[in-house]
Scaffold this motif. Structure first.
Motif, short mmCIF file in Angstrom:
data_model
loop_
_atom_site.label_atom_id
_atom_site.label_comp_id
_atom_site.label_asym_id
_atom_site.label_seq_id
_atom_site.Cartn_x
_atom_site.Cartn_y
_atom_site.Cartn_z
N VAL A 78 1.04 -1.67 -0.13
CA VAL A 78 0.15 0.36 0.39
C VAL A 78 0.85 1.33 -0.27
N THR A 79 1.02 2.21 -0.71
CA THR A 79 1.36 3.55 -0.63
C THR A 79 0.34 4.91 -1.19
N ASP A 80 1.09 5.88 -0.71
CA ASP A 80 0.30 6.80 -1.08
C ASP A 80 0.93 8.09 -1.90
N ASN A 81 0.15 8.42 -2.63
CA ASN A 81 1.21 9.16 -3.29
C ASN A 81 0.56 10.69 -4.11
N LEU A 82 0.31 11.94 -3.63
CA LEU A 82 -0.51 12.83 -3.57
C LEU A 82 0.65 14.15 -4.43
N SER A 83 2.04 13.98 -4.72
CA SER A 83 1.86 14.59 -5.47
C SER A 83 2.24 15.33 -6.46
N ASP A 84 0.94 14.79 -7.17
CA ASP A 84 1.05 15.56 -8.46
C ASP A 84 -1.23 14.90 -8.62
N GLY A 85 -1.46 15.51 -9.35
CA GLY A 85 -3.12 14.82 -9.13
C GLY A 85 -4.01 14.10 -10.12
N ARG A 86 -3.09 13.16 -10.96
CA ARG A 86 -3.64 11.88 -11.83
C ARG A 86 -3.00 10.66 -11.07
N GLY A 87 -2.27 11.13 -9.92
CA GLY A 87 -2.18 9.50 -9.20
C GLY A 87 -1.07 8.77 -10.17
N ASP B 293 4.15 4.72 -10.05
CA ASP B 293 5.21 4.60 -10.12
C ASP B 293 6.21 4.17 -9.17
N ASP B 294 5.52 4.24 -7.43
CA ASP B 294 5.63 4.48 -6.52
C ASP B 294 5.98 2.92 -6.46
N ILE B 295 4.50 1.90 -6.74
CA ILE B 295 4.22 0.78 -6.22
C ILE B 295 5.29 -0.26 -7.47
N GLU B 296 5.36 0.67 -8.84
CA GLU B 296 6.91 -0.29 -9.12
C GLU B 296 7.51 -0.61 -8.29
N ILE C 267 3.51 -16.27 -7.65
CA ILE C 267 2.60 -16.65 -8.37
C ILE C 267 1.79 -15.73 -9.55
N SER C 268 1.65 -14.51 -8.95
CA SER C 268 0.39 -13.61 -9.42
C SER C 268 0.76 -12.44 -9.01
N GLY C 269 0.29 -11.13 -9.64
CA GLY C 269 -0.01 -9.77 -8.93
C GLY C 269 -1.00 -9.18 -9.40
N ASP C 270 -1.79 -8.29 -8.42
CA ASP C 270 -3.45 -8.11 -8.61
C ASP C 270 -3.37 -6.68 -8.37
N LEU C 271 -3.65 -5.59 -8.44
CA LEU C 271 -4.46 -4.46 -8.28
C LEU C 271 -5.73 -4.22 -8.01
N ILE C 272 -5.15 -3.79 -6.49
CA ILE C 272 -7.20 -4.76 -5.83
C ILE C 272 -7.72 -2.87 -5.68
N LYS C 273 -6.60 -1.96 -5.26
CA LYS C 273 -7.79 -1.06 -5.27
C LYS C 273 -6.23 0.23 -6.27
N ALA C 274 -6.94 1.50 -6.84
CA ALA C 274 -6.15 2.88 -6.82
C ALA C 274 -7.34 3.63 -6.76
N HIS C 275 -7.53 5.06 -6.22
CA HIS C 275 -8.49 5.64 -6.08
C HIS C 275 -7.54 6.75 -4.74
N GLY C 276 -8.04 8.03 -4.96
CA GLY C 276 -7.79 9.01 -4.36
C GLY C 276 -5.83 9.28 -3.84
N ALA D 150 -4.18 6.45 -3.95
CA ALA D 150 -3.50 5.34 -2.89
C ALA D 150 -3.21 4.63 -4.21
N VAL D 151 -2.46 3.44 -4.08
CA VAL D 151 -2.32 2.66 -4.76
C VAL D 151 -2.27 0.81 -3.80
N TRP D 152 -3.48 -0.09 -4.16
CA TRP D 152 -2.85 -1.31 -3.52
C TRP D 152 -2.71 -2.10 -4.27
N PHE D 153 -1.66 -2.74 -3.84
CA PHE D 153 -1.45 -3.80 -4.92
C PHE D 153 -0.92 -5.24 -4.36
N GLU D 154 -1.53 -6.45 -4.59
CA GLU D 154 -1.20 -8.08 -4.25
C GLU D 154 -0.43 -8.29 -4.67
N ASP D 155 0.86 -9.18 -4.60
CA ASP D 155 1.39 -9.93 -4.72
C ASP D 155 1.85 -11.27 -4.72
#
Length: 142
Positions: free
Chosen positions: A72-81, A86-89, A114-123, A125-130
């Motif tokens: 889980v990461t948050d980065n509000l330094s730009d308006g488009r997320g 980039d941080d999640i990568e 095994i796999s990786g999936d984007l769980i949530k991207a909003h406001g 914040a990005v949540w990614f499950e590996d």
């Protein structure tokens, strides 16, 4: 040690990337008490046992455990997320480098991805499950 504790310890060892690395209990509280990002939450996602491998004697079964690492990461330094994306990568790369090939104390073989999936991207914040596979063995006790 448990598989989850071994993996948490591996992610925490000599790192300054994550502000928080926790387990399922910490993840269950994420919406009400997030303690800083970036964060990683490690938990058992799935388990599947194979057939008994012995013809006689005590039972021995291979157990495939899928471990989920939710980043889980948050980065509000730009308006488009884009900054959070980039941080999640970078965080995925860090976690994968730490875990692929790692041998927890109870494991029969090294950890594989095994796999990786984007769980949530909003406001911002990005949540990614590996998901990682960690095989162990179950053996009937005398």
């Amino acid at each position: 040690m448990s598989l989850v504790r071994d993996i948490i310890a591996q992610l925490l060892a000599s790192q300054t990337v994550f502000k928080m690395v926790g387990g399922a209990a910490d993840f269950s509280m994420i919406e009400t008490r997030r303690s800083g990002t970036p964060a990683a939450y490690v938990m058992v996602a799935d388990e599947a046992s194979g057939e008994n491998e012995r013809a006689t004697g005590r039972i021995l079964q291979r157990l495939e455990t899928d471990i989920a690492v939710v980043i889980v990461t948050d980065n509000l330094s730009d308006g488009r997320g884009g900054a959070a994306a980039d941080d999640i990568e970078e965080l995925k790369t860090f976690v994968r480098a730490r875990l692929i090939g790692f041998e927890p104390s109870d494991a029969a073989e090294p950890v594989t991805h095994i796999s990786g999936d984007l769980i949530k991207a909003h406001g911002g914040a990005v949540w990614f499950e590996d998901r990682y596979s960690v095989p162990t063995y179950l053996e009937e006790q005398p």
